[in-house]
Design a protein around this motif. Structure first.
Motif, PDB file in Angstrom:
ATOM      1  N   HIS A   1       3.562  -1.903   7.255  1.00 47.00           N
ATOM      2  CA  HIS A   1       3.470  -1.596   5.830  1.00 47.00           C
ATOM      3  C   HIS A   1       2.015  -1.437   5.386  1.00 47.00           C
ATOM      4  O   HIS A   1       1.688  -0.533   4.600  1.00 47.00           O
ATOM      5  CB  HIS A   1       4.146  -2.683   5.002  1.00 47.00           C
ATOM      6  CG  HIS A   1       5.612  -2.476   4.816  1.00 47.00           C
ATOM      7  ND1 HIS A   1       6.131  -1.673   3.824  1.00 47.00           N
ATOM      8  CD2 HIS A   1       6.670  -2.968   5.499  1.00 47.00           C
ATOM      9  CE1 HIS A   1       7.448  -1.687   3.897  1.00 47.00           C
ATOM     10  NE2 HIS A   1       7.805  -2.465   4.908  1.00 47.00           N
TER      11      HIS A   1
ATOM     12  N   ALA B   1       6.211  12.632   5.147  1.00 49.08           N
ATOM     13  CA  ALA B   1       6.104  11.179   5.253  1.00 49.08           C
ATOM     14  C   ALA B   1       5.271  10.790   6.467  1.00 49.08           C
ATOM     15  O   ALA B   1       5.165  11.542   7.435  1.00 49.08           O
ATOM     16  CB  ALA B   1       7.484  10.542   5.361  1.00 49.08           C
TER      17      ALA B   1
ATOM     18  N   ASP C   1      -0.823   6.332   2.965  1.00 44.32           N
ATOM     19  CA  ASP C   1      -0.471   6.933   1.678  1.00 44.32           C
ATOM     20  C   ASP C   1      -1.716   7.297   0.876  1.00 44.32           C
ATOM     21  O   ASP C   1      -1.786   8.365   0.249  1.00 44.32           O
ATOM     22  CB  ASP C   1       0.389   5.973   0.853  1.00 44.32           C
ATOM     23  CG  ASP C   1       1.793   5.800   1.406  1.00 44.32           C
ATOM     24  OD1 ASP C   1       2.151   6.512   2.366  1.00 44.32           O
ATOM     25  OD2 ASP C   1       2.529   4.946   0.877  1.00 44.32           O
TER      26      ASP C   1
ATOM     27  N   ALA D   1       0.884   1.836   6.511  1.00 46.69           N
ATOM     28  CA  ALA D   1       1.503   2.873   5.685  1.00 46.69           C
ATOM     29  C   ALA D   1       0.821   2.970   4.320  1.00 46.69           C
ATOM     30  O   ALA D   1       0.649   4.071   3.782  1.00 46.69           O
ATOM     31  CB  ALA D   1       2.993   2.599   5.524  1.00 46.69           C
TER      32      ALA D   1
ATOM     33  N   TRP E   1      12.323   1.042   5.545  1.00 48.56           N
ATOM     34  CA  TRP E   1      11.860   0.266   6.682  1.00 48.56           C
ATOM     35  C   TRP E   1      12.985  -0.570   7.281  1.00 48.56           C
ATOM     36  O   TRP E   1      14.028  -0.787   6.657  1.00 48.56           O
ATOM     37  CB  TRP E   1      10.695  -0.641   6.283  1.00 48.56           C
ATOM     38  CG  TRP E   1      10.994  -1.689   5.258  1.00 48.56           C
ATOM     39  CD1 TRP E   1      11.433  -2.969   5.483  1.00 48.56           C
ATOM     40  CD2 TRP E   1      10.869  -1.573   3.829  1.00 48.56           C
ATOM     41  NE1 TRP E   1      11.579  -3.649   4.296  1.00 48.56           N
ATOM     42  CE2 TRP E   1      11.227  -2.821   3.271  1.00 48.56           C
ATOM     43  CE3 TRP E   1      10.456  -0.540   2.973  1.00 48.56           C
ATOM     44  CZ2 TRP E   1      11.214  -3.051   1.885  1.00 48.56           C
ATOM     45  CZ3 TRP E   1      10.438  -0.765   1.608  1.00 48.56           C
ATOM     46  CH2 TRP E   1      10.816  -2.009   1.084  1.00 48.56           C
TER      47      TRP E   1
ATOM     48  N   SER F   1       7.172   6.290   5.125  1.00 51.08           N
ATOM     49  CA  SER F   1       6.581   6.248   3.786  1.00 51.08           C
ATOM     50  C   SER F   1       6.331   7.663   3.278  1.00 51.08           C
ATOM     51  O   SER F   1       5.614   8.444   3.910  1.00 51.08           O
ATOM     52  CB  SER F   1       5.266   5.461   3.812  1.00 51.08           C
ATOM     53  OG  SER F   1       4.828   5.205   2.508  1.00 51.08           O
TER      54      SER F   1
ATOM     55  N   ARG G   1       9.902   4.742   0.144  1.00 55.37           N
ATOM     56  CA  ARG G   1       9.599   4.142   1.445  1.00 55.37           C
ATOM     57  C   ARG G   1      10.859   3.475   1.978  1.00 55.37           C
ATOM     58  O   ARG G   1      11.645   2.914   1.224  1.00 55.37           O
ATOM     59  CB  ARG G   1       8.464   3.121   1.339  1.00 55.37           C
ATOM     60  CG  ARG G   1       8.035   2.560   2.698  1.00 55.37           C
ATOM     61  CD  ARG G   1       6.847   1.607   2.576  1.00 55.37           C
ATOM     62  NE  ARG G   1       5.619   2.329   2.233  1.00 55.37           N
ATOM     63  CZ  ARG G   1       4.420   1.764   2.200  1.00 55.37           C
ATOM     64  NH1 ARG G   1       4.297   0.459   2.485  1.00 55.37           N
ATOM     65  NH2 ARG G   1       3.346   2.464   1.887  1.00 55.37           N
TER      66      ARG G   1
END
Length: 268
Positions: free
Chosen positions: A15, A103, A22, A18, A129, A120, A127
């Motif tokens: 995360h 993404a 982003d 990600a 996961w 993401s 998003r």
């Protein structure tokens, strides 16, 4: 009996990577001076693709220095039982044209099995996961999860199919089967790329299939679909992101669709 591995820390790291991805991708999305070139296979790669993969690799070199890395844009590094698999921008063609459906895909494979996946899509504010044994989720961050599950549709005639394009199906020797599947499904739309598979995981779509994919295209999608209760195989029914194509379903429809997509040998 040994306790099952806990991938919480790996998921948190995915995360964080990600989040950084982003920031990088959105800072260059629709930039007039975005640098884009064609690769040997005639697909586009942008400066943003390369920046994201480089950033992920830098983070992993510090946080997981013993892990291997397999990415779309750079050579593999490291070896061992743990490999991070990165697609810095899935849907680069969309990205460079200003279409918001793209993404960053980040996955962790341990001893041959995908155990963590994050997808993401910041341009649409989404998003998704999953981690092995922990279920699949969607939300803007790890702190705002909503659990997702596949649909219960059990008839091809009622199913919603999403795909990227019809190109490649005939070349793969499955053209007639795919055309017949499109005709027989209750509804079809070409949402494309990662989005088709995330919609399967959410239960909005029942089937997603493509004939020509690479490991980096599929790894993160695989575990999210499976942890949402679905099935993810190649087009010959082998489980996981193996081979050159993928079929994701809610599970109930999987065997029937595999039979429909068996090679018809019309391509010679």
């Amino acid at each position: 009996m040994a306790d099952a591995p806990d991938f919480t820390d790996d998921l948190r790291l995915a995360h964080l990577m990600a989040d950084n991805a982003d920031s990088l991708t959105m800072s260059r999305f629709k930039a007039r001076d975005l640098v884009v070139r064609s690769k040997a296979d005639h697909t586009p790669v942008s400066e943003a693709d390369q920046a994201v993969e480089a950033a992920v690799r830098r983070t992993l070199a510090t946080a997981r220095p013993r892990d291997a890395v397999h990415g779309e844009e750079m050579e593999d590094t490291g070896r061992g039982p743990r490999t991070w698999i990165v697609d810095p921008i899935d849907g680069t063609a969309n990205y460079v044209r200003g279409v918001p459906i793209w993404a960053t895909l980040i996955a962790l494979r341990v001893n041959g099995e995908i155990c963590v996946g994050v997808v993401s899509a910041p341009a649409i504010g989404r998003r998704w996961w999953a981690a092995k044994g922990a279920g699949a989720y969607t939300g803007k961050t790890l702190l705002s999860p909503a659990r997702i599950q596949v649909s219960k549709v059990d008839s091809v005639g009622d199913a919603f199919l999403s795909y990227s394009s019809i190109n490649g199906w005939i070349k793969d020797g499955r053209g007639q089967g795919f055309v017949d599947l499109i005709r027989d499904c209750g509804r079809t739309r070409a949402f494309g790329d990662f989005f088709s598979y995330m919609l399967v995981a959410e239960g909005c779509v029942d089937l997603a299939a493509e004939p020509d994919l690479e490991l980096h295209d599929m790894a993160a999608l695989d575990i999210i679909v499976r942890e949402a209760g679905g099935r993810f195989t190649n087009l010959d029914g082998e489980p996981g992101p193996v081979g050159r194509g993928a079929l994701a379903t809610n599970g109930r429809l999987h065997d029937a669709v595999l039979a429909r997509l068996a090679r018809d040998d019309t391509s010679g």
